[in-house]
Enzyme design. Structure first.
Site, short mmCIF file in Angstrom:
data_model
loop_
_atom_site.label_atom_id
_atom_site.label_comp_id
_atom_site.label_asym_id
_atom_site.label_seq_id
_atom_site.Cartn_x
_atom_site.Cartn_y
_atom_site.Cartn_z
N GLY A 184 0.90 -0.98 -0.13
CA GLY A 184 0.43 -0.05 0.32
C GLY A 184 1.31 1.18 -0.23
O GLY A 184 1.83 1.24 0.07
N TYR B 120 -15.78 5.44 8.40
CA TYR B 120 -14.80 5.06 8.60
C TYR B 120 -14.22 5.47 10.11
O TYR B 120 -13.79 4.89 10.38
CB TYR B 120 -14.76 5.89 7.36
CG TYR B 120 -13.15 5.93 7.56
CD1 TYR B 120 -12.32 4.74 7.66
CD2 TYR B 120 -12.46 6.91 7.31
CE1 TYR B 120 -10.58 4.61 7.54
CE2 TYR B 120 -10.79 7.46 7.58
CZ TYR B 120 -10.13 5.53 7.71
OH TYR B 120 -9.09 5.79 8.13
N1 LIG Z 1 -5.01 7.57 3.30
C1 LIG Z 1 -5.27 8.90 4.47
O1 LIG Z 1 -5.31 9.80 3.71
C2 LIG Z 1 -5.13 8.24 5.46
C3 LIG Z 1 -4.94 8.96 6.91
C4 LIG Z 1 -5.06 8.49 8.15
C5 LIG Z 1 -5.02 7.28 8.51
N2 LIG Z 1 -4.89 6.82 7.37
C6 LIG Z 1 -4.83 5.79 7.13
O2 LIG Z 1 -3.34 5.12 6.81
C7 LIG Z 1 -3.44 3.48 6.57
C8 LIG Z 1 -2.60 2.89 5.82
O3 LIG Z 1 -2.46 3.87 4.10
P1 LIG Z 1 -2.79 3.93 3.01
O4 LIG Z 1 -3.22 5.20 1.96
O5 LIG Z 1 -1.72 3.06 2.36
O6 LIG Z 1 -3.81 2.98 2.21
P2 LIG Z 1 -3.67 1.92 1.26
O7 LIG Z 1 -2.74 1.44 -0.22
O8 LIG Z 1 -5.11 1.51 0.69
O9 LIG Z 1 -2.90 0.56 1.27
C9 LIG Z 1 -4.22 -0.47 1.52
C10 LIG Z 1 -3.28 -1.84 1.83
O10 LIG Z 1 -4.00 -2.88 2.94
C11 LIG Z 1 -4.54 -3.56 1.76
N3 LIG Z 1 -5.31 -4.00 2.59
C12 LIG Z 1 -6.61 -3.63 2.21
N4 LIG Z 1 -7.59 -4.21 2.78
C13 LIG Z 1 -7.52 -5.34 3.09
C14 LIG Z 1 -8.04 -7.09 4.26
N5 LIG Z 1 -9.13 -6.79 4.53
N6 LIG Z 1 -7.00 -7.61 4.42
C15 LIG Z 1 -5.62 -7.52 3.87
N7 LIG Z 1 -5.03 -6.86 3.15
C16 LIG Z 1 -5.90 -5.77 3.06
C17 LIG Z 1 -4.74 -3.75 0.78
O11 LIG Z 1 -4.54 -4.14 -0.40
P3 LIG Z 1 -5.88 -4.23 -1.36
O12 LIG Z 1 -5.48 -2.97 -2.34
O13 LIG Z 1 -5.14 -4.99 -2.85
O14 LIG Z 1 -7.28 -4.42 -1.28
C18 LIG Z 1 -3.29 -2.31 -0.07
O15 LIG Z 1 -1.74 -3.32 0.24
C19 LIG Z 1 -4.89 2.66 6.98
O16 LIG Z 1 -5.52 1.92 8.10
C20 LIG Z 1 -6.16 4.24 6.74
O17 LIG Z 1 -6.77 3.69 7.49
C21 LIG Z 1 -4.95 6.88 6.40
#
Ligand SMILES: NC(=O)c1ccc[n+]([C@@H]2O[C@H](COP(=O)([O-])OP(=O)(O)OC[C@H]3O[C@@H](n4cnc5c(N)ncnc54)[C@H](OP(=O)(O)O)[C@@H]3O)[C@@H](O)[C@H]2O)c1
Length: 290
Positions: free
Chosen positions: A10, A125
């Site tokens: 991710g 969420y």
């Molecule tokens: N993006 C933001 O601005 C933000 C802000 C605050 C907090 N966060 C938190 O930061 C974290 C990381 O975000 P990110 O942007 O790096 O997310 P991301 O790029 O969408 O990566 C998420 C990863 O988790 C995998 N995944 C999703 N559902 C899953 C499941 N049920 N079982 C196993 N693997 C699963 C995805 O695989 P697939 O894609 O193949 O499903 C992907 O590899 C999250 O916890 C999010 O809540 C994000």
């Protein structure tokens, strides 16, 4: 240390894998094909096979609109998925480091939120992520929960697809005479490289608990865009969008700035002002000459 990173391909997970590897850990990066966190058996089988010292969970369902329309699925992944990881980590004696969100707050405070401030999520969420935090805290002593905000990194966000905010702004500036951005939502843009480095530092301590973990300072999305254009020398007519121009389909906090009070009190806060993280990202990741 033997470290497993869940969500290892991710946006954040890719940098977490890099940071823990650079630190000398033996790292296993698990993708969604390797593990389904909503499935207790899948979590138990995979983690028992690897027997890590620490599990870092970056996986989540975090597309806000999708969570709102599929609350059961969001709860299964963000809340029960976190519980599954905590239960298996507890049984194996492993540490769990888990990533949560600024969206556990409603934004009414209008001053940076500290870890002790009562959460009050506005959407599915935020509620499911908060439930995940509580499951972890009540299941496993050896946990770190890090709430972060508005992350951006070199690897694309898999849930949101496409470009991150910085790349989108630079693309729009090339395509349009005028770029319009909202000035009513305040966050702290946080580089995944910086966050991953902070996670390594914290993981070497045994000060378990809840942490706010964002870059220093705060800005509106409009101010973020203005800094992106200033740092890249992009000439564009940037305007504040009207209040109804980009109506939000799901309620979000209009102010979700976090204070890294717990990290600072331990002397472990590694974060720089958000403008510095952005500058480093632009020099390194986006490949745009400054
Ligand atoms: N993006 C933001 O601005 C933000 C802000 C605050 C907090 N966060 C938190 O930061 C974290 C990381 O975000 P990110 O942007 O790096 O997310 P991301 O790029 O969408 O990566 C998420 C990863 O988790 C995998 N995944 C999703 N559902 C899953 C499941 N049920 N079982 C196993 N693997 C699963 C995805 O695989 P697939 O894609 O193949 O499903 C992907 O590899 C999250 O916890 C999010 O809540 C994000």
């Amino acid at each position: 240390m033997k470290t497993v990173v869940v969500g290892g391909n991710g946006q954040l997970g890719s940098d977490v894998v890099r940071a823990f590897s650079d630190n000398g850990d033996e790292v296993a990066a698990l993708t969604h094909d390797d593990i389904e966190i909503a499935d207790r058996e899948s979590v138990a089988n995979k983690l028992r096979q690897l027997r890590p010292d620490i599990v870092v969970n970056t996986a989540a369902m975090h597309h806000v609109e999708n969570c709102e329309s599929q609350p059961e699925k969001a709860f299964a992944i963000n809340a029960l998925g976190a519980r599954n990881l905590a239960t298996v980590c507890r049984d194996m004696g492993s540490v769990l480091m888990h990533v949560s969100t600024d969206y556990v707050f409603d934004g009414n405070k209008r001053r940076p939120y500290e870890e002790e401030d009562p959460p009050c999520p506005l959407n599915v969420y935020g509620n499911t992520k908060l439930a995940g935090e509580y499951f972890i805290r009540s299941t496993l002593h050896k946990h770190f929960v890090l709430r972060t905000s508005a992350i951006y990194g070199k690897s694309p966000c898999r849930a949101k697809r496409g470009l991150n905010f910085i790349q989108l702004m630079l693309k729009l500036a090339k395509e349009r005479d005028e770029v319009r951005v909202v000035d009513s939502e305040f966050v702290t843009p946080t580089s995944t490289t910086e966050l991953a480095r902070q996670m390594v530092v914290l993981s070497r301590s045994d000060s378990y608990g809840l942490y706010h973990a964002t870059a220093e300072g705060a800005c509106s999305w409009f101010e973020f865009a203005r800094e992106i254009f200033a740092l890249t020398g992009t000439k564009v007519n940037l305007k504040i969008a009207g209040p109804n121009e980009f109506p939000a389909k799901v309620p979000r906090p209009s102010y979700s700035v976090l204070e890294n009070r717990a990290l600072k009190s331990l002397g472990l806060n590694q974060f720089k002002p958000w403008q510095v993280g952005l500058c480093e990202y632009l020099q390194r990741g986006a490949g745009i000459p400054l």
